[in-house]
Enzyme design. Structure first.
Site, PDB file in Angstrom:
ATOM      1  N   ASP A 196       0.854  -1.195   0.000  1.00  0.00           N
ATOM      2  CA  ASP A 196       0.000   0.000   0.000  1.00  0.00           C
ATOM      3  C   ASP A 196       0.889   1.243   0.000  1.00  0.00           C
ATOM      4  OD1 ASP A 196      -2.317   1.798   0.456  1.00  0.00           O
ATOM      5  OD2 ASP A 196      -3.347  -0.071   0.916  1.00  0.00           O
ATOM      6  N   HIS A 269      -2.793   2.972  -4.582  1.00  0.00           N
ATOM      7  CA  HIS A 269      -2.194   2.518  -3.314  1.00  0.00           C
ATOM      8  C   HIS A 269      -0.797   1.955  -3.562  1.00  0.00           C
ATOM      9  CE1 HIS A 269      -5.565   3.420  -0.730  1.00  0.00           C
ATOM     10  NE2 HIS A 269      -6.402   2.817  -1.553  1.00  0.00           N
ATOM     11  N   GLU A 332      -9.649   2.805  -5.425  1.00  0.00           N
ATOM     12  CA  GLU A 332      -9.190   4.140  -5.058  1.00  0.00           C
ATOM     13  C   GLU A 332      -7.933   4.584  -5.822  1.00  0.00           C
ATOM     14  OE1 GLU A 332     -10.899   4.406  -0.531  1.00  0.00           O
ATOM     15  OE2 GLU A 332      -8.959   3.417  -0.748  1.00  0.00           O
ATOM     16  N   TYR A 423     -16.919  -4.385   7.582  1.00  0.00           N
ATOM     17  CA  TYR A 423     -15.686  -3.651   7.895  1.00  0.00           C
ATOM     18  C   TYR A 423     -15.460  -3.681   9.405  1.00  0.00           C
ATOM     19  CZ  TYR A 423     -13.996  -2.136   3.372  1.00  0.00           C
ATOM     20  OH  TYR A 423     -13.428  -2.129   2.125  1.00  0.00           O
ATOM     21  N   ASP A 425     -12.974  -2.651  10.935  1.00  0.00           N
ATOM     22  CA  ASP A 425     -12.259  -1.490  11.475  1.00  0.00           C
ATOM     23  C   ASP A 425     -13.262  -0.444  11.967  1.00  0.00           C
ATOM     24  OD1 ASP A 425     -13.038  -1.006   8.812  1.00  0.00           O
ATOM     25  OD2 ASP A 425     -11.345   0.324   8.396  1.00  0.00           O
ATOM     26  N   THR A 474      -5.923  -1.376   9.146  1.00  0.00           N
ATOM     27  CA  THR A 474      -5.269  -1.155  10.442  1.00  0.00           C
ATOM     28  C   THR A 474      -4.694   0.250  10.639  1.00  0.00           C
ATOM     29  OG1 THR A 474      -3.230  -2.130   9.584  1.00  0.00           O
ATOM     30  CG2 THR A 474      -4.739  -3.609  10.740  1.00  0.00           C
ATOM     31  N   GLU A 475      -5.266   1.246   9.967  1.00  0.00           N
ATOM     32  CA  GLU A 475      -4.791   2.611  10.226  1.00  0.00           C
ATOM     33  C   GLU A 475      -4.813   2.920  11.717  1.00  0.00           C
ATOM     34  OE1 GLU A 475      -7.014   1.820   7.880  1.00  0.00           O
ATOM     35  OE2 GLU A 475      -6.814   3.098   6.116  1.00  0.00           O
TER      36      GLU A 475
HETATM   37  C1  ACM Z   1     -11.070  -0.389   0.399  1.00  0.00           C
HETATM   38  O1  ACM Z   1     -11.597  -0.368   1.519  1.00  0.00           O
HETATM   39  N1  ACM Z   1     -10.412   0.662  -0.045  1.00  0.00           N
HETATM   40  C2  ACM Z   1     -11.157  -1.545  -0.463  1.00  0.00           C
END
Ligand code: ACM
Ligand code: ZN
Length: 543
Positions: A196, A269, A332, A423, A425, A474-475
């Site tokens: 990334d 990324h 993205e 998600y 997170d 994991t940010e």
């Molecule tokens: C993603 O959460 N950018 C795939």
């Protein structure tokens, strides 16, 4: 004489005809098997267990043997006639399915394939006392199993968990532990997010700067991204897996019946890789490995150097991972640089493409052809639909389920991982003391209520939905304990969606799930899993 024989025969009939007594008992099984009957009584295990397995079930036998050895039991190989524990092939059972029959005298596990027998063993494991999960625990003098008849098979073939090891790095020992949790819950795919903007985490022999340079960032954002002005910790941060590490994890995953899907992100990324090799970007300018979160404009330029680089990288990746799939990212990727890059514009013209979205499709299609030539299939995030899907691509639907619906209608396979339900997170409770998370709200009941098959799809199109996966970005997840906190107990709900199938009676099923989850905490405690205390609340309707 004849008379005695008749009495004897009558006695046998009476015994045979005597019904075993069915009892109502909640077993601590997650995911819930398709059919369970519990009988009165118990099966006592001796320290030495006479064991027989048909050929082809070594995976299951090795698992059980190692698992039990840890607590002082020995499986002793025997002829079938003399065995107490028998594993048999039954070619009528469905893929990955099994039957488990525990009577006072015998344990009989039947399966049609290696995976089925392995999952039968995971069920047996969950029927054994949780204390056996502890290393070097010793069998209680009277270790017993409940008497059961279980018939079981999975609803979905893809039952996945993802882990981002870029934003924060997790070493191979933790990754193996994570994989062991998947197998306990009958999940079979581990999506390993290896590259990334903030780091490159896999050794590539041909490009040493990927690990000497791109695996490290100079510092990391402190606090939430929305806290401004941005502040940084000033600490160099990073890490990577050597190819030897990767081989070790792959070998471990095979023993856990988990297939690893490595992700090498393109075209977006990619800032860490471009930082190491600036010629891979549109500007050729040096840039740092990213130190904060978000979406960055420095993406791979679709020039011949980039394609040669990615083909070299993927050649090494393909050699390390035996699974069918390579994830190529695709999410993205802002097109600003492509819009102003002379090479990119010429390529659009030369290939007769309409715009930068079609250029992304060209990029992905070209990489797909390369990977297909190596015997691999690609998975991409749902942005790969934009500008047209590569011919054989599987779509991972994350921006809701719409991408998955569109792909299934185009007869492409789909893995559902929408932000709304999958998600991990996101926040799991409204408690103001929750550790800082990226945002969102995905409590246990929401995961439990997820149906990977959208109601918009016809029966035929639904066949393209392979299953669901949860993503763990994991940010804001900086330690192993914190990963476990975000993953557990929500992974239990997801495992049940994927294995047992989505609920069609939320109120009843969710109550029963919570009851089993409560029992299952004993096993999580024994495994020292740092699960969140959010074990679900009363919810009457599917959220
Ligand atoms: C993603 O959460 N950018 C795939
Ligand atoms: Zn360019």
């Amino acid at each position: 004489m004849k008379y005695y024989w008749l009495i004897f025969l009558g006695f046998l009939v009476a015994c045979g005809g005597q019904e075993k007594e069915v009892i109502s008992k909640t077993l601590p099984l997650v995911p819930k098997p398709q059919e369970v009957t519990v009988y009165k009584g118990e099966h006592s295990l001796n320290k030495t267990i006479p064991f027989y397995a048909d050929e082809g079930f070594e995976l299951a036998s090795h698992f059980l043997s190692e698992y039990l050895q840890n607590s002082g039991f020995t499986l002793q190989e025997n002829r079938e006639d003399d065995a107490q524990f028998i594993v048999k092939k039954d070619s009528l059972l469905p893929e990955e399915g099994y039957t488990l029959s525990i009577s006072e005298a015998f344990i009989v596990l039947k399966a049609n394939d290696a995976a089925g027998a392995f999952y039968g063993m995971q069920t047996l494991r969950q029927l054994l006392p949780a204390s056996l999960e502890k290393m070097n625990s010793f069998p209680h003098p009277t270790t017993t199993l409940p008497l059961v008849e279980i018939k079981d098979f999975p609803k979905f073939s893809y039952r996945g968990m993802h882990l981002d090891v870029v934003r924060h790095f997790y070493d191979k020992e933790f990754v193996k532990k994570y994989i062991s949790y998947l197998s306990l819950l009958k999940m079979n795919r581990f999506h390993w997010h290896l590259t990334d903007d903030q780091g490159w985490r896999i050794e590539i022999k041909k490009y040493p700067e990927l690990t000497t340079h791109a695996a490290y960032r100079e510092e990391t954002l402190i606090g939430h991204y929305s806290d401004t002005p941005h502040q940084f910790d000033g600490q160099r941060y990073g890490g990577y897996y050597t190819q030897e590490d990767i081989k070790e994890v792959v070998a471990y995953a095979a023993k856990m019946n988990v297939t690893i899907i490595p992700e090498i992100e393109m075209p977006g990324h990619a800032q860490a890789a471009i930082s190491a090799y600036p010629e891979l970007g549109c500007t050729g300018e040096p840039i740092p490995v990213a130190t904060k979160w978000g979406v960055f404009e420095d993406i791979f330029c679709p020039n011949e150097k980039t394609f040669a680089f990615l083909e070299d990288v993927l050649t090494e990746v393909v050699a390390l991972f035996p699974g069918e799939y390579i994830h190529i990212g695709g999410d993205e990727a802002p097109k600003a640089h492509w819009e102003s890059c002379p090479h990119c514009q010429q390529l659009i013209e030369k290939e007769g493409l309409k715009d930068a979205h079609e250029l992304q499709s060209y990029f992905i299609t070209r990489m797909e052809a390369f990977l297909n030539s190596k015997g691999k299939q690609i998975i991409g995030w749902d942005e790969i639909l934009e500008g047209g899907l590569a011919p054989n691509a599987t779509v991972m639907s994350w921006r809701g389920t719409e991408g998955g619906i569109a792909a299934a209608k185009q007869q492409h396979e789909v893995i559902m991982t929408p932000g709304t339900h999958c998600y991990f997170d996101h926040y799991q409770s409204k408690d103001p003391n929750e550790p800082v998370a990226i945002g969102g709200f995905t409590p246990l009941e929401k995961v439990y209520a997820f149906n990977p098959i959208p109601s918009e799809l016809s029966e035929a199109a639904s066949q393209y939905i392979l299953g669901a996966q949860a993503n763990v970005w994991t940010e804001y997840i900086t330690s192993e304990d914190h990963v476990e906190y975000m993953v557990f107990p929500r992974i239990l709900a997801l495992s049940e969606v994927d294995w047992t199938g989505p609920t069609n009676n939320f109120e009843t099923d969710y109550d029963y799930f919570r009851e089993r989850l409560q029992l299952f905490t004993e096993r999580m405690d024994a495994l020292q899993i740092k699960y969140a205390p959010h074990l679900g609340k009363d919810v009457k309707e599917a959220p």
